[in-house]
Design an enzyme around this catalytic site. Structure first.
Site, PDB file in Angstrom:
ATOM      1  N   ASN A 180       0.403   1.105   7.766  1.00  0.00           N
ATOM      2  CA  ASN A 180       0.919  -0.265   7.853  1.00  0.00           C
ATOM      3  C   ASN A 180       1.656  -0.795   6.628  1.00  0.00           C
ATOM      4  OD1 ASN A 180      -0.191  -0.116  10.374  1.00  0.00           O
ATOM      5  ND2 ASN A 180      -1.995  -1.337   9.900  1.00  0.00           N
ATOM      6  N   TYR A 182       1.196  -0.405   3.407  1.00  0.00           N
ATOM      7  CA  TYR A 182       0.498  -0.695   2.158  1.00  0.00           C
ATOM      8  C   TYR A 182       0.636   0.493   1.190  1.00  0.00           C
ATOM      9  CZ  TYR A 182      -0.836  -4.691   4.864  1.00  0.00           C
ATOM     10  OH  TYR A 182      -0.770  -5.835   5.629  1.00  0.00           O
TER      11      TYR A 182
HETATM   12  C1  PHB Z   1      -2.376  -8.218   7.980  1.00  0.00           C
HETATM   13  O1  PHB Z   1      -1.473  -8.692   8.645  1.00  0.00           O
HETATM   14  O2  PHB Z   1      -3.066  -8.909   7.238  1.00  0.00           O
HETATM   15  C2  PHB Z   1      -2.670  -6.785   8.079  1.00  0.00           C
HETATM   16  C3  PHB Z   1      -2.008  -6.019   9.010  1.00  0.00           C
HETATM   17  C4  PHB Z   1      -2.264  -4.666   9.096  1.00  0.00           C
HETATM   18  C5  PHB Z   1      -3.164  -4.111   8.243  1.00  0.00           C
HETATM   19  C6  PHB Z   1      -3.839  -4.874   7.314  1.00  0.00           C
HETATM   20  C7  PHB Z   1      -3.587  -6.218   7.232  1.00  0.00           C
HETATM   21  O3  PHB Z   1      -3.375  -2.805   8.304  1.00  0.00           O
END
Ligand code: PHB
Length: 359
Positions: A180, A182
């Protein structure tokens, strides 16, 4: 796996017996207390959902530099460990299992969320398109600082310390968040990783941070207590790769050798809703337990089990809105609708007040 999977029967997965094959997916809910410490409201929320075969908690920061959103919990301070201990005790008392998702957001942050107003860190100084969620509302992302090669071992150590903290907090295991957009995902994909050291350039180099984190965490707590989450074609958080199938085939090959408890894959793109990659190929390469995620309801889950598309499925929004989701699935009962307006932040409303079937 095979056609004899019964989704509602106990499943032996590594050293664990899951009560069923429906996993509660990690969900950011922004309701941690001061100091990003889990509080009694969070205990109640997870306890309500302990009928899942396994709970994977919301993403939780491994260090103060890993923070990207207000009200998200950490697993680096003694107070946070204590807060999580109440969660794991409550889930275990109900016969459930719970893993914590270990998170470093990298460039998906903002100085106002970081110690001393630090600049967010990333593989390369490339500003993501979009806005950070800060204490005072949305603000444009800033250009991150590229990590020095010499700084990376300390980040790997932060994952290790967080994994050990998770054991102290009573978790059954940890999930390394490599999805996602990160930090780890920023290293994996060539759109965000333009490094020229051993952590960038070749595919092998882009995979190195995940490889080092995985090896360090399994050395600390054991491979059977460790899962990894990927999102090969998700463009959420402005992340992209020029050849995701090749990149993530290589990730699946790399992870296959470690005896991890599972590989957790977000299938498709949050943004377009499309799923074009060959996920069966990732499952085949990984060889171990494959947990599928991405819009699975009861019908799609049962189909995936039947046709060998998944060994476990993780479900987010339906678990959010239905604390007794597995009971409802088993009975073919109607489901509560998730309320978008209360997903992120607030109190008990839209968090612990979704009704159970018999209440
Ligand atoms: C978020 O939108 O806060 C979010 C989305 C996906 C993730 C972690 C956090 O893997």
């Amino acid at each position: 796996m095979n056609t004899t999977i019964d989704a509602f029967s106990p499943a032996k997965i590594g050293p664990y017996t899951l009560n069923n094959r429906f996993v509660m997916a990690p969900l950011t809910r922004n309701r941690a207390g001061a100091g990003n410490v889990p509080q009694p409201l969070n205990v109640e929320y997870y306890k309500q959902r302990s009928g899942a075969g396994l709970i994977i908690t919301e993403a939780s920061q491994i260090s103060p530099m890993a923070v990207g959103y207000p009200g998200t919990p950490g697993i680096h301070s003694p107070e946070q460990v204590k807060g999580w201990r109440a969660v794991t005790d409550a889930v275990h008392a109900k016969g459930g299992l719970v893993f914590i998702q270990l998170w470093h957001v990298g460039r998906i942050s903002h100085p106002s969320l970081l110690p001393g107003n630090a600049t967010p860190v990333a593989p390369s100084a490339i500003r993501p398109d979009g806005e950070a969620f800060t204490m005072t509302g949305p603000q444009p992302f800033e250009t991150p600082r590229a990590l020095e090669t010499e700084e990376i071992p300390a980040i790997v150590e932060d994952y290790v310390r967080a994994a050990k903290n998770a054991m102290d907090a009573g978790f059954d295991g940890v999930e390394i968040h490599a999805a996602n957009g990160y930090l780890i995902d920023q290293f994996l994909r060539d759109g965000s990783n333009k490094r020229t050291d051993r952590y960038g350039g070749s595919l092998e180099n882009r995979l190195r941070l995940l490889k080092e984190v995985t090896e360090a965490v399994i050395t600390a707590i054991g491979p059977e207590k460790t899962g990894v989450r990927l999102s090969p074609e998700n463009t959420f958080n402005d992340i992209r790769d020029s050849d995701p199938q090749t990149t993530f085939n290589a990730v699946a090959d790399m992870l296959a050798g470690y005896g991890l408890l599972y590989l957790h894959v977000v299938e498709g793109d949050f943004v377009s809703g499309e799923a074009k990659l060959d996920y069966r190929e990732l499952k085949r390469r990984f060889k171990g337990v494959y947990m599928a995620n991405g819009g699975y309801d009861l019908e799609r889950s049962l189909k995936a089990f039947e046709y060998g598309g998944a060994d476990l499925v993780s479900i987010g929004k339906l678990f959010l809105a239905n604390p007794d989701l597995v009971v409802r699935f088993r009975k073919g009962a109607a489901l509560n609708e998730p309320d978008q307006a209360t997903f992120y932040g607030g109190g008990a409303e839209g968090y612990t007040d979704y009704p159970f079937l018999e209440s």
